[in-house]
Design an enzyme around this catalytic site. Structure first.
Site, PDB file in Angstrom:
ATOM      1  N   GLU A  16       7.771   9.440   9.539  1.00  0.00           N
ATOM      2  CA  GLU A  16       6.822   8.337   9.359  1.00  0.00           C
ATOM      3  C   GLU A  16       5.500   8.645  10.077  1.00  0.00           C
ATOM      4  O   GLU A  16       4.418   8.410   9.536  1.00  0.00           O
ATOM      5  CB  GLU A  16       7.467   7.061   9.914  1.00  0.00           C
ATOM      6  CG  GLU A  16       6.754   5.773   9.572  1.00  0.00           C
ATOM      7  CD  GLU A  16       7.507   4.550  10.117  1.00  0.00           C
ATOM      8  OE1 GLU A  16       8.595   4.733  10.715  1.00  0.00           O
ATOM      9  OE2 GLU A  16       7.000   3.430   9.943  1.00  0.00           O
TER      10      GLU A  16
ATOM     11  N   ASP B 227      -0.574  -1.818  12.213  1.00  0.00           N
ATOM     12  CA  ASP B 227      -0.132  -3.018  12.910  1.00  0.00           C
ATOM     13  C   ASP B 227      -0.597  -3.156  14.362  1.00  0.00           C
ATOM     14  O   ASP B 227      -1.168  -4.153  14.744  1.00  0.00           O
ATOM     15  CB  ASP B 227       1.401  -3.098  12.901  1.00  0.00           C
ATOM     16  CG  ASP B 227       1.982  -2.876  11.513  1.00  0.00           C
ATOM     17  OD1 ASP B 227       1.209  -2.606  10.572  1.00  0.00           O
ATOM     18  OD2 ASP B 227       3.206  -2.971  11.371  1.00  0.00           O
TER      19      ASP B 227
ATOM     20  N   TRP C 204       0.827  -1.219   0.000  1.00  0.00           N
ATOM     21  CA  TRP C 204       0.000   0.000   0.000  1.00  0.00           C
ATOM     22  C   TRP C 204       0.852   1.255   0.000  1.00  0.00           C
ATOM     23  O   TRP C 204       0.417   2.295  -0.482  1.00  0.00           O
ATOM     24  CB  TRP C 204      -1.101  -0.032   1.058  1.00  0.00           C
ATOM     25  CG  TRP C 204      -0.811   0.278   2.493  1.00  0.00           C
ATOM     26  CD1 TRP C 204       0.327   0.031   3.185  1.00  0.00           C
ATOM     27  CD2 TRP C 204      -1.741   0.881   3.425  1.00  0.00           C
ATOM     28  NE1 TRP C 204       0.165   0.418   4.494  1.00  0.00           N
ATOM     29  CE2 TRP C 204      -1.088   0.945   4.673  1.00  0.00           C
ATOM     30  CE3 TRP C 204      -3.050   1.356   3.336  1.00  0.00           C
ATOM     31  CZ2 TRP C 204      -1.703   1.476   5.815  1.00  0.00           C
ATOM     32  CZ3 TRP C 204      -3.654   1.874   4.473  1.00  0.00           C
ATOM     33  CH2 TRP C 204      -2.985   1.932   5.681  1.00  0.00           C
TER      34      TRP C 204
HETATM   35  C1  9YW Z   1       6.505  -3.464   8.707  1.00  0.00           C
HETATM   36  C2  9YW Z   1       6.042   0.180   5.422  1.00  0.00           C
HETATM   37  C3  9YW Z   1       5.083  -0.438   6.440  1.00  0.00           C
HETATM   38  C4  9YW Z   1       3.640   0.041   6.217  1.00  0.00           C
HETATM   39  C5  9YW Z   1       2.732  -0.374   7.375  1.00  0.00           C
HETATM   40  C6  9YW Z   1       3.354   0.065   8.676  1.00  0.00           C
HETATM   41  C7  9YW Z   1       4.771  -0.500   8.810  1.00  0.00           C
HETATM   42  C8  9YW Z   1       5.847  -2.433   9.557  1.00  0.00           C
HETATM   43  O1  9YW Z   1       5.556  -0.084   7.725  1.00  0.00           O
HETATM   44  O2  9YW Z   1       4.729  -1.871   8.900  1.00  0.00           O
HETATM   45  O3  9YW Z   1       7.614  -3.861   9.082  1.00  0.00           O
HETATM   46  O4  9YW Z   1       5.933  -3.857   7.688  1.00  0.00           O
HETATM   47  O5  9YW Z   1       2.564  -0.320   9.765  1.00  0.00           O
HETATM   48  O6  9YW Z   1       1.449   0.188   7.205  1.00  0.00           O
HETATM   49  O7  9YW Z   1       3.142  -0.443   5.025  1.00  0.00           O
HETATM   50  O8  9YW Z   1       5.954   1.561   5.447  1.00  0.00           O
END
Ligand code: 9YW
Length: 410
Positions: free
Chosen positions: A383, A159, A32
């Site tokens: 972020e 998350d 996404w």
């Molecule tokens: C992970 C990359 C991703 C996002 C998620 C966010 C975080 C942690 O970072 O996830 O290690 O995947 O929660 O929405 O897509 O930016």
């Protein structure tokens, strides 16, 4: 000036055919993220935006699923956990991927790219892939209530949202050798106080391992219907109707599906002025104060009275009139202004709600856009941000924060 700085971030994070979310923390392609990044890139390089999406869909599985991470083979295994060895799977193209998904905001991105620079050949190429992505979700994840489930908190994109605390209690955390802290890569880059706890993390890993061991088929012990994910799915159908029209396909099945999912969301996920997630295993609504519950504003067919109540909730419980949109209501117990998805302001969430308000309530959309610009003005393209002080958290030069600012100021 702000656009110039944002584009600089996007150029620095470009890897030739896609953009990493951030150089240090997230060194691969995320699903996404790429959609949001393409929406921003469409404003200054539609070609790059098209490439971003086509690269992601190049890793689409045979069953239509679009994996949440596409791994760059040049990045060492140890740079990110859980990496390719953990997921143990390759797309038909041969590239290593994860096996879970993220909210399907990609059709919206494809349509925005086309609006920035009409390109019917691109739409014709991406349309069947977007249709397959939706078909996978319907085929593998639709409950009898007609809503799409996620089988892992990572699939929500949010998350450690407090909305997942209750369903996660049913998940057995398997301790990992040496402690989970030893394998987490995020803690090497950002403070533990701003990230999910080790206990959360152990459950994430246990869930992902169980799903993997079932051949990426069985929902396992976490199965919820998330309002953001379902809103994205519904918007995708509305947008696919537009894309179908341009490509000479029948828009009607998409229109019907958008109406159907909107009605199912109103019937099963809406209560007391906000949309909530529903635990498929217990059938119970998980009443939380997550801003995910405002994102159904994206749905074009949302009934007017629900739009009005959602706006009331956004004003009263999220402080929307000041242009702030915390990921969790500051009025609710459990709000943590600096911890990841438990309170901080995120540019993508603000953008989704902004998108839903632009036509319906331009008077509220404008301060929301100003609020996004104020956050990056105060702290850079971080972020996430403390919604009260606007202090920046997490990684720096974060791609979607830059991209969506480019879109907002365009
Ligand atoms: C992970 C990359 C991703 C996002 C998620 C966010 C975080 C942690 O970072 O996830 O290690 O995947 O929660 O929405 O897509 O930016």
């Amino acid at each position: 000036m702000i656009t110039h700085d944002a584009v600089r971030v996007l150029v620095a994070n470009w890897d030739g055919t896609y953009t990493v979310p951030s150089r240090r923390l997230y060194p691969h392609q995320w699903s996404w993220d790429s959609a949001f990044i393409a929406i921003g890139n469409a404003r200054w390089s539609p070609r790059r935006a098209r490439t971003e999406l086509l690269t992601l869909f190049g890793a689409q599985w045979q069953d239509g699923r679009v994996p949440h991470i596409v791994f760059n083979p040049a990045v060492p295994e140890g740079a990110y956990f859980p990496g390719p060895r953990f997921w143990g799977v390759r797309a038909p193209s041969g590239v290593a991927t994860s096996g879970i998904v993220q909210p399907p905001v990609h059709a919206l991105a494809a349509w925005k790219i086309h609006q920035a620079e009409p390109d019917v050949a691109f739409l014709r190429r991406i349309y069947p892939r977007l249709v397959a992505q939706q078909r996978f979700l319907r085929g593998e994840r639709r409950s009898p209530e007609g809503l799409i489930s996620i089988v892992h908190p990572w699939e929500s994109g949010m998350d450690n949202s407090p909305a997942w605390d209750l369903p996660l209690q049913a998940v057995e955390a398997t301790g990992s050798a040496g402690g989970i802290g030893a394998v987490r890569r995020d803690l090497g880059h950002v403070s533990a106080a701003e990230r999910p706890t080790d206990r959360d993390y152990e459950r994430y890993v246990a869930l992902a391992a169980a799903y993997r061991d079932s051949g990426y088929r069985d929902p396992g012990s976490f199965q919820v219907e998330d309002p953001l994910f379902n809103a994205a799915y519904g918007v995708a159908e509305s947008v696919l109707a537009e894309i179908a029209r341009v490509c000479g396909h029948d828009p009607e099945p998409h229109e019907r599906e958008a109406v159907r999912v909107t009605a199912a969301m109103v019937e099963h996920l809406y209560d007391d002025g906000l949309f909530h997630a529903r635990d498929v295993r217990t059938g119970c609504l998980i009443r939380s104060s997550s801003a995910a519950g405002l994102t159904p504003l994206l749905l074009p067919g949302l009934p007017r009275e629900i739009v009005n109540t959602l706006v009331g909730t956004a004003l009263d419980r999220f402080g929307l009139k000041d242009g702030v949109l915390p990921s969790y209501s500051p009025a609710a117990p459990g709000f943590e202004p600096g911890r990841y998805w438990r309170g901080p302001k995120w540019i993508n969430l603000s953008w989704l709600v902004w998108q839903g308000l632009r036509e319906r309530r331009p008077d509220l959309a404008a301060p929301l856009a100003d609020g996004m610009i104020a956050a990056v003005g105060a702290s850079g393209f971080r972020e996430y941000f403390d919604p009260i002080t606007l202090d920046g958290h997490g990684s720096r030069d974060f791609s979607w924060s830059a991209a969506l600012i480019v879109d907002v100021v365009a």
